[in-house]
Design a protein around this motif. Sequence first.
Motif, PDB file in Angstrom:
ATOM      1  N   UNK A  92     -59.290 -14.039 -39.864  1.00  0.00           N
ATOM      2  CA  UNK A  92     -58.483 -15.185 -39.434  1.00  0.00           C
ATOM      3  C   UNK A  92     -57.329 -14.735 -38.539  1.00  0.00           C
ATOM      4  N   UNK A  93     -56.678 -13.646 -38.920  1.00  0.00           N
ATOM      5  CA  UNK A  93     -55.562 -13.152 -38.114  1.00  0.00           C
ATOM      6  C   UNK A  93     -56.043 -12.652 -36.749  1.00  0.00           C
ATOM      7  N   UNK A  94     -57.223 -12.034 -36.713  1.00  0.00           N
ATOM      8  CA  UNK A  94     -57.788 -11.590 -35.439  1.00  0.00           C
ATOM      9  C   UNK A  94     -58.128 -12.801 -34.570  1.00  0.00           C
ATOM     10  N   UNK A  95     -58.677 -13.831 -35.183  1.00  0.00           N
ATOM     11  CA  UNK A  95     -58.997 -15.047 -34.431  1.00  0.00           C
ATOM     12  C   UNK A  95     -57.725 -15.699 -33.902  1.00  0.00           C
ATOM     13  N   UNK A  96     -56.668 -15.705 -34.705  1.00  0.00           N
ATOM     14  CA  UNK A  96     -55.390 -16.277 -34.262  1.00  0.00           C
ATOM     15  C   UNK A  96     -54.836 -15.480 -33.084  1.00  0.00           C
ATOM     16  N   UNK A  97     -54.992 -14.156 -33.128  1.00  0.00           N
ATOM     17  CA  UNK A  97     -54.526 -13.322 -32.011  1.00  0.00           C
ATOM     18  C   UNK A  97     -55.330 -13.624 -30.740  1.00  0.00           C
ATOM     19  N   UNK A  98     -56.635 -13.815 -30.883  1.00  0.00           N
ATOM     20  CA  UNK A  98     -57.470 -14.184 -29.733  1.00  0.00           C
ATOM     21  C   UNK A  98     -57.035 -15.540 -29.167  1.00  0.00           C
ATOM     22  N   UNK A  99     -56.732 -16.459 -30.069  1.00  0.00           N
ATOM     23  CA  UNK A  99     -56.295 -17.787 -29.628  1.00  0.00           C
ATOM     24  C   UNK A  99     -54.942 -17.718 -28.923  1.00  0.00           C
ATOM     25  N   UNK A 100     -54.097 -16.786 -29.321  1.00  0.00           N
ATOM     26  CA  UNK A 100     -52.805 -16.615 -28.638  1.00  0.00           C
ATOM     27  C   UNK A 100     -53.030 -16.270 -27.172  1.00  0.00           C
ATOM     28  N   UNK A 101     -54.013 -15.392 -26.912  1.00  0.00           N
ATOM     29  CA  UNK A 101     -54.326 -15.037 -25.524  1.00  0.00           C
ATOM     30  C   UNK A 101     -54.849 -16.263 -24.778  1.00  0.00           C
ATOM     31  N   UNK A 102     -55.718 -17.028 -25.434  1.00  0.00           N
ATOM     32  CA  UNK A 102     -56.240 -18.245 -24.799  1.00  0.00           C
ATOM     33  C   UNK A 102     -55.120 -19.256 -24.577  1.00  0.00           C
ATOM     34  N   UNK A 103     -54.175 -19.297 -25.498  1.00  0.00           N
ATOM     35  CA  UNK A 103     -53.056 -20.228 -25.376  1.00  0.00           C
ATOM     36  C   UNK A 103     -52.199 -19.896 -24.161  1.00  0.00           C
ATOM     37  N   UNK A 104     -51.931 -18.625 -23.942  1.00  0.00           N
ATOM     38  CA  UNK A 104     -51.113 -18.271 -22.779  1.00  0.00           C
ATOM     39  C   UNK A 104     -51.855 -18.604 -21.483  1.00  0.00           C
ATOM     40  N   UNK A 105     -53.172 -18.400 -21.468  1.00  0.00           N
ATOM     41  CA  UNK A 105     -53.958 -18.765 -20.285  1.00  0.00           C
ATOM     42  C   UNK A 105     -53.975 -20.282 -20.090  1.00  0.00           C
ATOM     43  N   UNK A 106     -54.108 -21.027 -21.182  1.00  0.00           N
ATOM     44  CA  UNK A 106     -54.122 -22.488 -21.088  1.00  0.00           C
ATOM     45  C   UNK A 106     -52.769 -23.016 -20.615  1.00  0.00           C
ATOM     46  N   UNK A 107     -51.697 -22.392 -21.083  1.00  0.00           N
ATOM     47  CA  UNK A 107     -50.358 -22.807 -20.619  1.00  0.00           C
ATOM     48  C   UNK A 107     -50.190 -22.525 -19.128  1.00  0.00           C
ATOM     49  N   UNK A 108     -50.728 -21.407 -18.672  1.00  0.00           N
ATOM     50  CA  UNK A 108     -50.632 -21.076 -17.243  1.00  0.00           C
ATOM     51  C   UNK A 108     -51.393 -22.098 -16.406  1.00  0.00           C
TER      52      UNK A 108
END
Length: 135
Positions: free
Chosen positions: A74-90
């Motif tokens: 779950x923590x690894x998935x959350x870390x992956x989502x953090x990367x996707x979140x920064x890309x989505x914000x951009x």
Amino acid sequence: MKSRDAVSRLKRFEVEEKQRKVAEIEMMIGDFSQMAQDLDRQIAIEQERAGVSDTNHYAYPTFAKAAIQRRDKLLASAADLEAKLSAARATLTEAFEELKKIELLEERDAERMKIEQARAAELSAVAGMPHRVAS
């Protein structure tokens, strides 16, 4: 003018869609973090119940081992989502900037149209002819 209105609506839709995507990713990260915290509590309870906290000990609870693996995933998935979140914000920022450009063009066109109408009214008043604006 009408094509610019369509582009403006499209860009607004894109911005709203990207905002929904960012909110969805943020919600998923929050959910994953909450589940990981719940698993941490369950692991601590299980370790306390068994009296063993060494994961390599033969008597370490199987449930706790499985919960640790789930928590880590779950923590690894959350870390992956953090990367996707920064890309989505951009991409959201880019879409918002494009929308602002189009809105500025619309405002400039509207101002230009008002100036042209005022000139036409002045010219027709000087000429003594009725004012007629082309659409």
